[in-house]
Design a protein around this motif. Structure first.
Motif, PDB file in Angstrom:
ATOM      1  N   THR A   5      49.179 137.209  63.845  1.00  0.00           N
ATOM      2  CA  THR A   5      48.226 138.164  64.844  1.00  0.00           C
ATOM      3  C   THR A   5      48.632 139.489  64.434  1.00  0.00           C
ATOM      4  O   THR A   5      49.710 140.009  63.777  1.00  0.00           O
ATOM      5  CB  THR A   5      49.221 137.956  66.159  1.00  0.00           C
TER       6      THR A   5
ATOM      7  N   THR B 197      49.621 142.265  66.001  1.00  0.00           N
ATOM      8  CA  THR B 197      50.738 142.877  66.785  1.00  0.00           C
ATOM      9  C   THR B 197      51.849 142.469  65.592  1.00  0.00           C
ATOM     10  O   THR B 197      52.882 143.309  65.455  1.00  0.00           O
ATOM     11  CB  THR B 197      51.080 141.998  68.226  1.00  0.00           C
TER      12      THR B 197
ATOM     13  N   THR C 181      42.058 145.245  70.357  1.00  0.00           N
ATOM     14  CA  THR C 181      42.901 144.241  70.207  1.00  0.00           C
ATOM     15  C   THR C 181      42.531 143.297  71.448  1.00  0.00           C
ATOM     16  O   THR C 181      41.969 143.825  72.502  1.00  0.00           O
ATOM     17  CB  THR C 181      44.336 144.839  70.393  1.00  0.00           C
TER      18      THR C 181
ATOM     19  N   SER D 220      43.975 140.864  74.846  1.00  0.00           N
ATOM     20  CA  SER D 220      45.222 140.868  75.557  1.00  0.00           C
ATOM     21  C   SER D 220      46.370 139.956  75.046  1.00  0.00           C
ATOM     22  O   SER D 220      46.113 139.139  74.193  1.00  0.00           O
ATOM     23  CB  SER D 220      44.862 140.283  76.797  1.00  0.00           C
ATOM     24  N   ARG D 221      47.399 140.169  75.311  1.00  0.00           N
ATOM     25  CA  ARG D 221      48.772 139.711  74.541  1.00  0.00           C
ATOM     26  C   ARG D 221      48.598 138.067  74.618  1.00  0.00           C
ATOM     27  O   ARG D 221      48.619 137.606  73.505  1.00  0.00           O
ATOM     28  CB  ARG D 221      49.786 140.112  75.351  1.00  0.00           C
TER      29      ARG D 221
ATOM     30  N   GLU E   7      45.775 136.793  72.422  1.00  0.00           N
ATOM     31  CA  GLU E   7      46.223 137.159  71.057  1.00  0.00           C
ATOM     32  C   GLU E   7      47.119 136.113  70.535  1.00  0.00           C
ATOM     33  O   GLU E   7      46.793 135.585  69.285  1.00  0.00           O
ATOM     34  CB  GLU E   7      46.427 138.417  70.826  1.00  0.00           C
ATOM     35  N   ASP E   8      48.182 135.867  71.496  1.00  0.00           N
ATOM     36  CA  ASP E   8      48.715 134.586  70.899  1.00  0.00           C
ATOM     37  C   ASP E   8      48.427 133.198  70.849  1.00  0.00           C
ATOM     38  O   ASP E   8      48.556 132.478  69.771  1.00  0.00           O
ATOM     39  CB  ASP E   8      50.114 134.472  71.973  1.00  0.00           C
TER      40      ASP E   8
END
Length: 408
Positions: free
Chosen positions: A188, A190, A230, A232-233, A236-237
């Motif tokens: 990812t 991040t 990006t 959202s968390r 993205e995961d």
């Protein structure tokens, strides 16, 4: 003379024998195992099949154990295209109903009436057939690897553009070991932004890189920490987990392609035609093995170079009806050989002055890029046919005398 037709199936096969008048002499259903193959050979022997004068056989496939048993000795085995067999079926009935015993009878009658119009399977050596298996498998593995890489690239565009920017300057892109190792460490954006120079250097070393590691690590860190949009968390995961799943498939495909490439090189270099094929500009081990796999080493397979050119799809085809006259490219061809020929012609442009001059002349005459390359492949495969027949190596001055003079 007796003719045999076999309707191939997965678990059983229907066999029919006919004579010169088209009369059905025998029909039998055999199983797809050793006992069924033995029963078939006994049936053929009962109707006069001998080692010196074997009964010709028509079947709708060119591969498998049954074909391997039939090809032993001097027997002529004809692989009839199922679409062609379907057209012949209409000659024996108008109901268009398919039956396995009826198809075996139709195949036997194809040999009785039109045997000269069909080509028997070539009598290639075992080494050439082994090279064909490996070269086609390696070609399939290469296509599969690229397909998975395209899927992964499409996925990275949705949430991880920094990875695409980081790998853009690398040859083979996502298929490189460095790219796969970095995606494995940081699936990812991040996680990639948190990578230190030490972690980047370690990843590059694990991938097999030995030079320019410091500069490459600095470049990658700047790219991964750049300003990008990006997801959202949670999304993205989830996309990162999907990327890891595709990455495992890509690693397996890369490993399979590399292992098959080594096997192809080992087998191809043992063949007597390898020296002649490798003497041609633009032909390396892998591409040369693909050419040998599709052409074979049966010198009587093609009566002249024109037959090989038509088989490869390099020679144009003429359609004339009434006042209409059309000359165009061939659609029905050996797709694997045609694909290898396209790569061969493209590679020869940089390694052969005569080939480049020939290509430029065709472009000046109005051909587009693909047509000019096809014309170059048409000429070079004719030269390859001549060299294989005479066991001569490629000679630039003999192959392109007029083009070299013009270029000079």
């Amino acid at each position: 003379m007796i003719y045999c037709g076999i309707d191939w199936a997965e678990k059983h096969h229907d066999v029919a024998l006919v004579d010169n008048t088209g009369q059905l002499l025998a029909k039998r259903r055999i199983s797809d195992d050793a006992s069924g193959y033995q029963l078939l050979l006994e049936l053929l022997a009962e109707y006069g099949d001998t080692e010196g004068s074997p009964i010709p056989v028509a079947i709708e496939t060119s591969r498998g154990l049954l074909v391997a048993v039939l090809r032993s000795g001097k027997r002529h085995v004809f692989a009839v295209n199922p679409m062609a067999a379907a057209r012949y079926r209409d000659r024996h009935g108008v109901s268009r109903k398919k039956s396995d015993p009826g198809d075996a009878f139709v195949l036997a009658n194809i040999l009785r009436t039109d045997m000269p119009m069909h080509r028997p399977l070539p009598t290639d050596t075992d080494l050439a057939r082994a090279i064909a298996v490996l070269a086609r498998a390696q070609q399939d593995a290469t296509w599969n690897r690229q397909q998975i890489a395209n899927q992964l690239r499409s996925l990275l565009r949705e949430y991880y553009p920094a990875a695409l920017d980081a790998f853009t300057g690398w040859a083979n892109g996502l298929c490189r070991p460095e790219a796969r190792e970095l995606l494995k460490v940081a699936p990812t954006p991040t996680q990639a932004a948190r990578l230190t120079r030490t972690q980047l250097r370690s990843a590059l070393k694990r991938a097999g890189r030995s030079r320019g590691i410091e500069a490459e690590a600095d470049r990658l860190q700047k790219v991964f920490r750049g300003d990008y949009a990006t997801q959202s968390r949670l999304v993205e995961d989830a996309l990162g987990k999907q990327a890891l799943a595709l990455l495992r498939q890509l690693q397996a495909a890369c490993l399979a392609a590399d292992e098959l490439a080594e096997a192809v090189e080992e087998s191809f270099l043992q063949h007597s035609d390898a020296e002649v094929i490798l003497s041609f500009p633009g032909l390396g081990v892998q591409l040369g093995a693909r050419m040998l796999a599709e052409i074979g080493d049966d010198r009587e397979r093609f009566t002249d170079a024109r037959g090989l050119k038509a088989y490869a799809g390099a020679a144009p085809v003429t359609r004339a009806s009434g006042k209409k006259h059309h000359v165009g490219r061939r659609v029905i061809k050996n797709d694997r050989l045609n694909h290898a020929g396209y790569l061969w012609a493209f590679s020869a442009l940089r390694s052969s002055p005569g080939a480049e001059a020939h290509y430029r002349r065709r472009r000046e005459q109005g051909d587009w890029h693909a047509a000019a390359q096809r014309h170059l492949f048409n000429r070079m495969i004719g030269q390859l046919y001549h060299c294989l027949q005479t066991s001569h190596l490629f000679d630039e001055n003999v192959a392109f005398p007029s083009q070299l003079a013009t270029a000079a």
